[in-house]
Motif scaffolding. Sequence first.
Motif, short mmCIF file in Angstrom:
data_model
loop_
_atom_site.label_atom_id
_atom_site.label_comp_id
_atom_site.label_asym_id
_atom_site.label_seq_id
_atom_site.Cartn_x
_atom_site.Cartn_y
_atom_site.Cartn_z
N ILE A 146 43.25 44.45 30.93
CA ILE A 146 42.06 45.06 31.50
C ILE A 146 42.47 45.72 32.80
O ILE A 146 43.08 45.08 33.66
CB ILE A 146 40.96 44.01 31.79
CG1 ILE A 146 40.57 43.26 30.51
CG2 ILE A 146 39.74 44.68 32.42
CD1 ILE A 146 39.95 44.12 29.44
N SER A 147 42.16 46.99 32.95
CA SER A 147 42.49 47.72 34.19
C SER A 147 41.21 48.24 34.82
O SER A 147 40.30 48.68 34.10
CB SER A 147 43.43 48.89 33.90
OG SER A 147 44.64 48.44 33.35
N ALA A 148 41.14 48.19 36.13
CA ALA A 148 39.95 48.67 36.83
C ALA A 148 40.38 49.49 38.04
O ALA A 148 41.38 49.18 38.69
CB ALA A 148 39.07 47.50 37.29
N VAL A 149 39.61 50.53 38.31
CA VAL A 149 39.87 51.42 39.46
C VAL A 149 38.58 51.53 40.26
O VAL A 149 37.50 51.74 39.70
CB VAL A 149 40.32 52.81 38.99
CG1 VAL A 149 40.41 53.77 40.18
CG2 VAL A 149 41.66 52.74 38.28
N LEU A 150 38.70 51.39 41.57
CA LEU A 150 37.56 51.54 42.47
C LEU A 150 37.68 52.85 43.21
O LEU A 150 38.76 53.22 43.68
CB LEU A 150 37.52 50.38 43.47
CG LEU A 150 36.25 50.22 44.31
CD1 LEU A 150 35.08 49.80 43.43
CD2 LEU A 150 36.47 49.19 45.42
N ALA A 169 37.88 41.31 41.96
CA ALA A 169 39.05 41.39 42.83
C ALA A 169 39.03 42.68 43.63
O ALA A 169 39.31 42.69 44.84
CB ALA A 169 40.33 41.30 42.00
N LEU A 170 38.68 43.78 42.98
CA LEU A 170 38.61 45.07 43.69
C LEU A 170 37.50 45.09 44.71
O LEU A 170 37.69 45.55 45.85
CB LEU A 170 38.38 46.19 42.67
CG LEU A 170 39.61 46.77 41.98
CD1 LEU A 170 39.19 47.85 41.01
CD2 LEU A 170 40.58 47.34 43.00
N LEU A 171 36.35 44.64 44.32
CA LEU A 171 35.21 44.67 45.24
C LEU A 171 35.45 43.74 46.42
O LEU A 171 35.03 44.03 47.55
CB LEU A 171 33.93 44.28 44.51
CG LEU A 171 33.49 45.26 43.42
CD1 LEU A 171 32.36 44.69 42.58
CD2 LEU A 171 33.06 46.59 44.05
N PRO A 225 28.82 48.52 43.02
CA PRO A 225 29.07 49.80 42.36
C PRO A 225 27.78 50.60 42.16
O PRO A 225 26.75 50.05 41.77
CB PRO A 225 29.67 49.39 41.01
CG PRO A 225 30.22 48.03 41.23
CD PRO A 225 29.33 47.39 42.24
N ARG A 226 27.84 51.88 42.45
CA ARG A 226 26.71 52.77 42.21
C ARG A 226 26.62 53.11 40.72
O ARG A 226 25.54 53.33 40.19
CB ARG A 226 26.90 54.03 43.04
CG ARG A 226 25.76 55.03 43.02
CD ARG A 226 24.62 54.61 43.92
NE ARG A 226 23.59 55.64 43.97
CZ ARG A 226 23.35 56.41 45.01
NH1 ARG A 226 24.07 56.27 46.12
NH2 ARG A 226 22.39 57.31 44.99
N ALA A 227 27.78 53.14 40.05
CA ALA A 227 27.84 53.37 38.61
C ALA A 227 29.18 52.85 38.12
O ALA A 227 30.15 52.78 38.87
CB ALA A 227 27.68 54.85 38.27
N GLY A 257 41.36 51.67 45.21
CA GLY A 257 42.19 50.54 44.81
C GLY A 257 42.15 50.36 43.31
O GLY A 257 41.36 50.99 42.61
N GLU A 258 43.02 49.51 42.81
CA GLU A 258 43.06 49.22 41.38
C GLU A 258 43.50 47.79 41.16
O GLU A 258 44.17 47.19 42.01
CB GLU A 258 43.98 50.18 40.65
CG GLU A 258 45.39 50.27 41.20
CD GLU A 258 46.17 51.40 40.55
OE1 GLU A 258 46.72 51.17 39.46
OE2 GLU A 258 46.21 52.49 41.13
N ALA A 259 43.11 47.23 40.03
CA ALA A 259 43.47 45.86 39.69
C ALA A 259 43.57 45.76 38.18
O ALA A 259 42.96 46.54 37.45
CB ALA A 259 42.43 44.87 40.22
#
Length: 394
Positions: free
Chosen positions: A110-114, A148-150, A160-162, A123-125
Amino acid sequence: MGQLMGGDPSLLRKINQAAVLRALRAAGRGCSLTDLARTTGLSRPTVEGVLDGLARAGLVVETKAAETRAAQSTAADAAGARRLGRPARRFRFRAEAGRLLGVEVGARRISAVLADLAGRRLGEASRGVPPEASAEERLARIEQAARALLGEAGQGAPAPRAVGVGTPGIVGQDGSVALCTALPGWTGLPLGERLRELFGAPVLVENDANAAVLGERWVGAAAGCDDVVMVLAGLSPGAGSLIGGRLHRGHGGAAGEIGALHLLGRQATPERLLATSGTPIDPLDERAVTRVLAAARAGDPRAGEAVARLVERLTHDVAALVLALDPELVVVGGWAAGLDQVVEPLHRELERYCLRAPRVVASALGGGAVATGAVRLALDHLEAELFTVAEVPD
Protein backbone atom coordinates in the motif's frame (compact mmCIF):
# COMPACT_ATOMS: atom_id res chain seq x y z
CA MET A 1 -12.68 24.20 -18.38
CA GLY A 2 -11.50 27.37 -20.12
CA GLN A 3 -10.38 30.61 -18.56
CA LEU A 4 -13.08 31.89 -16.23
CA MET A 5 -13.44 35.66 -16.33
CA GLY A 6 -15.46 37.92 -14.11
CA GLY A 7 -16.78 41.03 -15.79
CA ASP A 8 -19.26 42.93 -13.66
CA PRO A 9 -19.77 43.39 -9.92
CA SER A 10 -23.40 42.28 -10.36
CA LEU A 11 -22.38 38.77 -11.43
CA LEU A 12 -22.86 35.98 -8.97
CA ARG A 13 -20.38 36.04 -6.14
CA LYS A 14 -19.41 32.46 -6.91
CA ILE A 15 -18.25 33.40 -10.41
CA ASN A 16 -16.10 36.22 -9.06
CA GLN A 17 -14.68 34.03 -6.30
CA ALA A 18 -13.77 31.30 -8.79
CA ALA A 19 -12.11 33.81 -11.12
CA VAL A 20 -10.03 35.40 -8.34
CA LEU A 21 -9.10 32.09 -6.76
CA ARG A 22 -8.00 30.61 -10.07
CA ALA A 23 -5.84 33.67 -10.81
CA LEU A 24 -4.25 33.54 -7.35
CA ARG A 25 -3.43 29.86 -7.57
CA ALA A 26 -1.93 30.30 -11.03
CA ALA A 27 0.22 33.18 -9.76
CA GLY A 28 1.95 30.92 -7.24
CA ARG A 29 3.81 33.18 -4.80
CA GLY A 30 1.31 36.02 -4.79
CA CYS A 31 -0.56 38.62 -6.76
CA SER A 32 -1.38 42.30 -6.26
CA LEU A 33 -4.86 43.79 -6.37
CA THR A 34 -3.99 45.52 -9.62
CA ASP A 35 -2.83 42.29 -11.21
CA LEU A 36 -5.92 40.43 -10.01
CA ALA A 37 -8.23 43.10 -11.37
CA ARG A 38 -6.47 43.01 -14.73
CA THR A 39 -6.41 39.19 -14.92
CA THR A 40 -10.03 38.63 -13.91
CA GLY A 41 -11.62 41.69 -15.51
CA LEU A 42 -13.15 42.70 -12.17
CA SER A 43 -12.97 46.11 -10.54
CA ARG A 44 -10.60 46.64 -7.61
CA PRO A 45 -13.45 47.08 -5.09
CA THR A 46 -15.04 43.84 -6.28
CA VAL A 47 -11.70 42.02 -6.03
CA GLU A 48 -11.20 43.36 -2.49
CA GLY A 49 -14.63 42.13 -1.48
CA VAL A 50 -14.01 38.71 -2.94
CA LEU A 51 -10.62 38.47 -1.21
CA ASP A 52 -12.21 39.28 2.14
CA GLY A 53 -14.62 36.38 1.68
CA LEU A 54 -11.90 33.99 0.57
CA ALA A 55 -9.72 35.04 3.51
CA ARG A 56 -12.56 34.25 5.91
CA ALA A 57 -12.85 30.82 4.27
CA GLY A 58 -9.13 30.28 4.90
CA LEU A 59 -8.23 29.96 1.21
CA VAL A 60 -6.42 33.28 0.75
CA VAL A 61 -4.01 35.28 2.89
CA GLU A 62 -2.41 38.68 2.50
CA THR A 63 1.35 38.32 2.34
CA LYS A 64 3.35 39.92 5.12
CA ALA A 65 4.73 43.39 4.57
CA ALA A 66 8.32 42.15 4.82
CA GLU A 67 7.68 39.57 2.12
CA THR A 68 6.02 42.17 -0.07
CA ARG A 69 8.87 44.65 0.36
CA ALA A 70 11.44 41.97 -0.41
CA ALA A 71 9.60 40.98 -3.60
CA GLN A 72 9.27 44.60 -4.68
CA SER A 73 12.89 45.36 -3.78
CA THR A 74 14.10 42.48 -5.93
CA ALA A 75 12.01 43.68 -8.86
CA ALA A 76 13.15 47.27 -8.35
CA ASP A 77 16.83 46.32 -8.17
CA ALA A 78 16.49 44.41 -11.39
CA ALA A 79 15.02 47.50 -13.04
CA GLY A 80 17.69 49.79 -11.60
CA ALA A 81 15.20 51.69 -9.45
CA ARG A 82 16.52 53.82 -6.59
CA ARG A 83 13.35 54.60 -4.65
CA LEU A 84 10.40 52.51 -3.58
CA GLY A 85 6.89 53.76 -2.97
CA ARG A 86 4.32 52.27 -0.64
CA PRO A 87 4.29 48.49 -1.22
CA ALA A 88 1.22 47.19 -3.00
CA ARG A 89 -1.01 44.76 -1.11
CA ARG A 90 -0.39 41.25 -2.29
CA PHE A 91 -2.33 38.06 -1.71
CA ARG A 92 -1.67 34.38 -2.24
CA PHE A 93 -3.60 31.14 -2.38
CA ARG A 94 -3.21 29.16 0.86
CA ALA A 95 -2.14 25.79 -0.48
CA GLU A 96 -1.43 24.79 3.11
CA ALA A 97 -5.10 25.22 4.04
CA GLY A 98 -5.78 21.54 3.37
CA ARG A 99 -4.31 18.21 2.41
CA LEU A 100 -4.89 15.86 -0.50
CA LEU A 101 -4.19 12.15 -0.18
CA GLY A 102 -3.39 9.70 -2.97
CA VAL A 103 -3.44 5.95 -2.25
CA GLU A 104 -2.30 3.01 -4.36
CA VAL A 105 -3.70 -0.38 -3.41
CA GLY A 106 -1.38 -3.15 -4.55
CA ALA A 107 -1.16 -6.90 -4.11
CA ARG A 108 1.95 -6.64 -1.92
CA ARG A 109 2.14 -2.98 -0.94
CA ILE A 110 0.00 0.00 0.00
CA SER A 111 1.50 3.35 -1.01
CA ALA A 112 0.22 6.77 -0.01
CA VAL A 113 1.23 10.29 -1.03
CA LEU A 114 0.29 13.48 0.81
CA ALA A 115 0.04 16.77 -1.10
CA ASP A 116 -1.11 20.32 -0.44
CA LEU A 117 -4.00 22.02 -2.24
CA ALA A 118 -1.74 22.97 -5.13
CA GLY A 119 -0.76 19.33 -5.65
CA ARG A 120 2.76 19.76 -4.27
CA ARG A 121 4.03 16.55 -2.67
CA LEU A 122 4.53 16.77 1.09
CA GLY A 123 5.45 13.19 1.91
CA GLU A 124 4.88 9.53 1.16
CA ALA A 125 4.53 6.30 3.09
CA SER A 126 4.09 2.63 2.27
CA ARG A 127 3.10 -0.52 4.08
CA GLY A 128 3.76 -4.07 2.98
CA VAL A 129 0.85 -6.48 2.82
CA PRO A 130 0.78 -10.22 2.11
CA PRO A 131 -0.84 -11.05 -1.25
CA GLU A 132 -3.23 -13.40 0.54
CA ALA A 133 -4.36 -10.69 3.00
CA SER A 134 -8.08 -10.25 3.51
CA ALA A 135 -9.93 -7.10 2.49
CA GLU A 136 -10.06 -5.97 6.12
CA GLU A 137 -6.30 -6.43 6.55
CA ARG A 138 -5.66 -4.44 3.38
CA LEU A 139 -7.97 -1.64 4.52
CA ALA A 140 -6.10 -1.55 7.84
CA ARG A 141 -2.80 -1.07 5.95
CA ILE A 142 -4.35 1.82 4.03
CA GLU A 143 -5.27 3.46 7.31
CA GLN A 144 -1.80 2.88 8.74
CA ALA A 145 -0.02 4.42 5.76
CA ALA A 146 -2.37 7.41 5.71
CA ARG A 147 -2.15 8.02 9.45
CA ALA A 148 1.62 7.87 9.30
CA LEU A 149 1.63 10.63 6.68
CA LEU A 150 -0.90 12.79 8.45
CA GLY A 151 1.03 12.40 11.70
CA GLU A 152 4.26 13.53 10.02
CA ALA A 153 2.44 16.68 8.86
CA GLY A 154 2.38 17.82 12.50
CA GLN A 155 -0.13 18.36 15.25
CA GLY A 156 -3.24 20.18 14.13
CA ALA A 157 -2.63 19.41 10.43
CA PRO A 158 -5.86 19.57 8.44
CA ALA A 159 -7.62 16.32 7.57
CA PRO A 160 -7.59 15.39 3.88
CA ARG A 161 -9.76 17.64 1.75
CA ALA A 162 -10.13 14.78 -0.76
CA VAL A 163 -8.70 11.29 -1.22
CA GLY A 164 -7.88 9.59 -4.53
CA VAL A 165 -7.42 5.83 -4.74
CA GLY A 166 -6.00 3.58 -7.47
CA THR A 167 -6.87 -0.10 -7.18
CA PRO A 168 -6.74 -3.20 -9.36
CA GLY A 169 -10.03 -4.33 -10.84
CA ILE A 170 -13.16 -2.92 -12.43
CA VAL A 171 -14.43 0.06 -10.45
CA GLY A 172 -18.02 1.24 -10.48
CA GLN A 173 -19.11 4.86 -10.56
CA ASP A 174 -19.92 4.71 -6.84
CA GLY A 175 -16.37 3.65 -5.98
CA SER A 176 -17.22 -0.01 -5.37
CA VAL A 177 -15.09 -2.79 -6.85
CA ALA A 178 -17.22 -4.70 -9.33
CA LEU A 179 -14.60 -7.33 -10.08
CA CYS A 180 -11.02 -7.95 -8.94
CA THR A 181 -9.18 -11.25 -9.38
CA ALA A 182 -5.89 -9.96 -7.95
CA LEU A 183 -6.91 -9.25 -4.34
CA PRO A 184 -8.79 -11.67 -2.06
CA GLY A 185 -12.18 -10.41 -0.94
CA TRP A 186 -11.93 -7.27 -3.08
CA THR A 187 -14.75 -8.08 -5.53
CA GLY A 188 -17.94 -6.43 -4.34
CA LEU A 189 -16.16 -4.27 -1.75
CA PRO A 190 -17.73 -0.80 -1.33
CA LEU A 191 -14.24 0.68 -1.23
CA GLY A 192 -15.25 4.31 -1.70
CA GLU A 193 -17.85 4.11 1.05
CA ARG A 194 -15.49 2.40 3.49
CA LEU A 195 -12.76 4.98 2.95
CA ARG A 196 -15.19 7.90 3.16
CA GLU A 197 -16.17 6.61 6.58
CA LEU A 198 -12.50 6.31 7.52
CA PHE A 199 -11.31 9.73 6.35
CA GLY A 200 -14.49 11.80 6.60
CA ALA A 201 -13.72 13.26 3.17
CA PRO A 202 -14.72 12.75 -0.48
CA VAL A 203 -13.05 9.64 -1.91
CA LEU A 204 -12.45 9.12 -5.65
CA VAL A 205 -11.73 5.49 -6.57
CA GLU A 206 -10.28 4.55 -9.96
CA ASN A 207 -8.73 1.52 -11.62
CA ASP A 208 -4.96 1.53 -11.08
CA ALA A 209 -4.03 1.79 -14.78
CA ASN A 210 -6.48 4.67 -15.19
CA ALA A 211 -4.91 6.44 -12.23
CA ALA A 212 -1.45 5.80 -13.71
CA VAL A 213 -2.27 7.43 -17.05
CA LEU A 214 -3.57 10.49 -15.20
CA GLY A 215 -0.32 10.69 -13.25
CA GLU A 216 1.84 10.38 -16.37
CA ARG A 217 -0.11 13.08 -18.16
CA TRP A 218 0.08 15.39 -15.15
CA VAL A 219 3.80 15.21 -14.30
CA GLY A 220 5.22 12.30 -16.26
CA ALA A 221 6.07 11.02 -19.71
CA ALA A 222 2.69 11.94 -21.24
CA ALA A 223 2.68 15.61 -20.22
CA GLY A 224 0.98 17.65 -22.95
CA CYS A 225 -0.47 14.61 -24.75
CA ASP A 226 -4.24 14.17 -25.10
CA ASP A 227 -4.38 10.71 -26.71
CA VAL A 228 -2.43 8.28 -24.58
CA VAL A 229 -2.38 4.59 -23.70
CA MET A 230 -0.62 3.73 -20.43
CA VAL A 231 0.26 0.05 -20.02
CA LEU A 232 1.03 -1.42 -16.62
CA ALA A 233 3.14 -4.16 -18.15
CA GLY A 234 3.16 -6.92 -15.60
CA LEU A 235 2.46 -10.52 -16.48
CA SER A 236 -1.24 -9.70 -16.46
CA PRO A 237 -1.19 -6.21 -17.97
CA GLY A 238 -3.80 -3.49 -17.69
CA ALA A 239 -4.10 -0.25 -19.60
CA GLY A 240 -5.52 3.20 -19.01
CA SER A 241 -6.43 5.41 -21.96
CA LEU A 242 -6.97 9.11 -22.53
CA ILE A 243 -9.00 10.12 -25.56
CA GLY A 244 -9.00 13.83 -26.30
CA GLY A 245 -7.58 14.43 -22.84
CA ARG A 246 -10.43 12.59 -21.11
CA LEU A 247 -10.15 9.29 -19.30
CA HIS A 248 -11.90 6.48 -21.16
CA ARG A 249 -13.48 4.09 -18.63
CA GLY A 250 -15.94 2.32 -20.90
CA HIS A 251 -19.63 1.67 -20.24
CA GLY A 252 -19.05 -0.43 -17.13
CA GLY A 253 -15.56 0.68 -16.14
CA ALA A 254 -13.86 -2.32 -17.77
CA ALA A 255 -11.98 -0.52 -20.57
CA GLY A 256 -8.31 -1.48 -20.77
CA GLU A 257 -8.52 -4.94 -19.18
CA ILE A 258 -6.14 -6.32 -21.80
CA GLY A 259 -4.76 -8.97 -19.46
CA ALA A 260 -7.59 -11.27 -20.57
CA LEU A 261 -6.73 -11.10 -24.27
CA HIS A 262 -4.45 -14.15 -24.11
CA LEU A 263 -7.56 -16.26 -23.53
CA LEU A 264 -8.73 -15.52 -27.07
CA GLY A 265 -5.72 -17.27 -28.59
CA ARG A 266 -5.29 -19.76 -25.75
CA GLN A 267 -1.70 -18.70 -25.47
CA ALA A 268 0.62 -19.31 -22.53
CA THR A 269 -0.87 -18.38 -19.19
CA PRO A 270 0.63 -15.37 -17.38
CA GLU A 271 2.29 -17.71 -14.88
CA ARG A 272 4.28 -19.39 -17.69
CA LEU A 273 5.11 -16.29 -19.67
CA LEU A 274 8.37 -15.34 -17.91
CA ALA A 275 9.19 -18.75 -16.51
CA THR A 276 12.81 -19.68 -17.27
CA SER A 277 12.42 -23.19 -15.88
CA GLY A 278 9.53 -25.50 -15.14
CA THR A 279 8.45 -23.35 -12.20
CA PRO A 280 5.69 -20.82 -12.97
CA ILE A 281 6.02 -17.20 -11.82
CA ASP A 282 3.25 -15.49 -9.87
CA PRO A 283 1.92 -12.64 -12.07
CA LEU A 284 1.81 -10.40 -8.99
CA ASP A 285 5.37 -11.14 -7.83
CA GLU A 286 7.24 -8.03 -8.99
CA ARG A 287 10.52 -9.24 -7.48
CA ALA A 288 10.46 -12.45 -9.51
CA VAL A 289 9.66 -10.47 -12.66
CA THR A 290 12.50 -8.05 -11.88
CA ARG A 291 14.97 -10.94 -11.51
CA VAL A 292 14.07 -12.30 -14.95
CA LEU A 293 14.35 -8.85 -16.54
CA ALA A 294 17.74 -8.30 -14.89
CA ALA A 295 18.99 -11.69 -16.07
CA ALA A 296 17.90 -10.92 -19.63
CA ARG A 297 19.73 -7.60 -19.54
CA ALA A 298 22.85 -9.45 -18.34
CA GLY A 299 22.68 -11.81 -21.33
CA ASP A 300 21.08 -14.94 -19.87
CA PRO A 301 19.64 -16.77 -22.92
CA ARG A 302 16.64 -18.33 -21.15
CA ALA A 303 15.71 -15.02 -19.57
CA GLY A 304 16.12 -13.36 -22.98
CA GLU A 305 13.67 -15.85 -24.48
CA ALA A 306 11.24 -15.17 -21.64
CA VAL A 307 11.40 -11.40 -22.22
CA ALA A 308 10.85 -12.01 -25.94
CA ARG A 309 7.65 -13.88 -25.01
CA LEU A 310 6.63 -10.94 -22.84
CA VAL A 311 7.17 -8.51 -25.72
CA GLU A 312 5.15 -10.78 -28.03
CA ARG A 313 2.29 -10.81 -25.53
CA LEU A 314 2.46 -7.06 -25.02
CA THR A 315 2.43 -6.53 -28.78
CA HIS A 316 -0.71 -8.65 -29.02
CA ASP A 317 -2.38 -6.73 -26.21
CA VAL A 318 -1.24 -3.19 -27.00
CA ALA A 319 -1.83 -3.47 -30.75
CA ALA A 320 -5.51 -4.05 -30.07
CA LEU A 321 -5.72 -0.70 -28.28
CA VAL A 322 -3.53 1.12 -30.79
CA LEU A 323 -5.65 -0.05 -33.73
CA ALA A 324 -8.85 0.92 -31.93
CA LEU A 325 -7.78 4.26 -30.44
CA ASP A 326 -4.88 5.54 -32.60
CA PRO A 327 -3.06 7.15 -29.65
CA GLU A 328 -0.24 9.65 -29.98
CA LEU A 329 1.76 7.93 -27.27
CA VAL A 330 2.07 4.59 -25.50
CA VAL A 331 3.67 4.72 -22.05
CA VAL A 332 5.04 1.47 -20.63
CA GLY A 333 5.30 1.23 -16.86
CA GLY A 334 4.65 -1.03 -13.92
CA TRP A 335 6.01 -2.07 -10.58
CA ALA A 336 8.87 -4.30 -11.70
CA ALA A 337 12.25 -2.69 -12.35
CA GLY A 338 13.75 -3.20 -15.81
CA LEU A 339 10.61 -2.86 -17.92
CA ASP A 340 12.28 -0.09 -19.92
CA GLN A 341 14.05 -2.78 -21.97
CA VAL A 342 10.75 -3.80 -23.61
CA VAL A 343 10.10 -0.29 -25.00
CA GLU A 344 12.17 -0.48 -28.19
CA PRO A 345 11.20 -4.03 -29.20
CA LEU A 346 7.55 -3.24 -28.50
CA HIS A 347 7.75 -0.17 -30.75
CA ARG A 348 9.33 -2.20 -33.55
CA GLU A 349 6.58 -4.80 -33.35
CA LEU A 350 3.82 -2.19 -33.31
CA GLU A 351 5.31 -0.70 -36.48
CA ARG A 352 4.86 -4.10 -38.14
CA TYR A 353 1.23 -4.62 -37.16
CA CYS A 354 -0.35 -1.18 -36.77
CA LEU A 355 -1.40 1.18 -39.55
CA ARG A 356 0.22 4.06 -37.67
CA ALA A 357 2.55 3.19 -34.84
CA PRO A 358 2.56 5.66 -31.94
CA ARG A 359 5.61 6.74 -30.00
CA VAL A 360 6.45 4.30 -27.21
CA VAL A 361 8.25 5.51 -24.09
CA ALA A 362 9.04 4.26 -20.63
CA SER A 363 7.14 5.66 -17.68
CA ALA A 364 8.75 8.69 -16.05
CA LEU A 365 7.10 7.88 -12.71
CA GLY A 366 7.87 4.17 -12.48
CA GLY A 367 6.28 2.50 -9.51
CA GLY A 368 4.91 5.84 -8.31
CA ALA A 369 2.58 6.40 -11.28
CA VAL A 370 -0.56 5.03 -9.63
CA ALA A 371 -0.19 6.95 -6.35
CA THR A 372 0.65 10.14 -8.27
CA GLY A 373 -2.44 9.68 -10.41
CA ALA A 374 -4.48 9.14 -7.25
CA VAL A 375 -3.33 12.56 -6.02
CA ARG A 376 -4.41 13.99 -9.38
CA LEU A 377 -7.88 12.48 -8.85
CA ALA A 378 -8.13 14.28 -5.51
CA LEU A 379 -6.83 17.51 -7.05
CA ASP A 380 -9.38 17.29 -9.88
CA HIS A 381 -12.13 16.97 -7.30
CA LEU A 382 -10.84 20.00 -5.41
CA GLU A 383 -10.64 22.09 -8.58
CA ALA A 384 -14.20 21.15 -9.53
CA GLU A 385 -15.30 22.18 -6.05
CA LEU A 386 -13.46 25.52 -6.12
CA PHE A 387 -13.81 26.54 -9.75
CA THR A 388 -17.04 25.06 -11.09
CA VAL A 389 -19.83 27.62 -11.12
CA ALA A 390 -23.45 26.56 -10.93
CA GLU A 391 -25.81 27.86 -13.56
CA VAL A 392 -27.48 31.15 -12.73
CA PRO A 393 -31.26 30.66 -12.36
CA ASP A 394 -33.51 32.68 -14.63
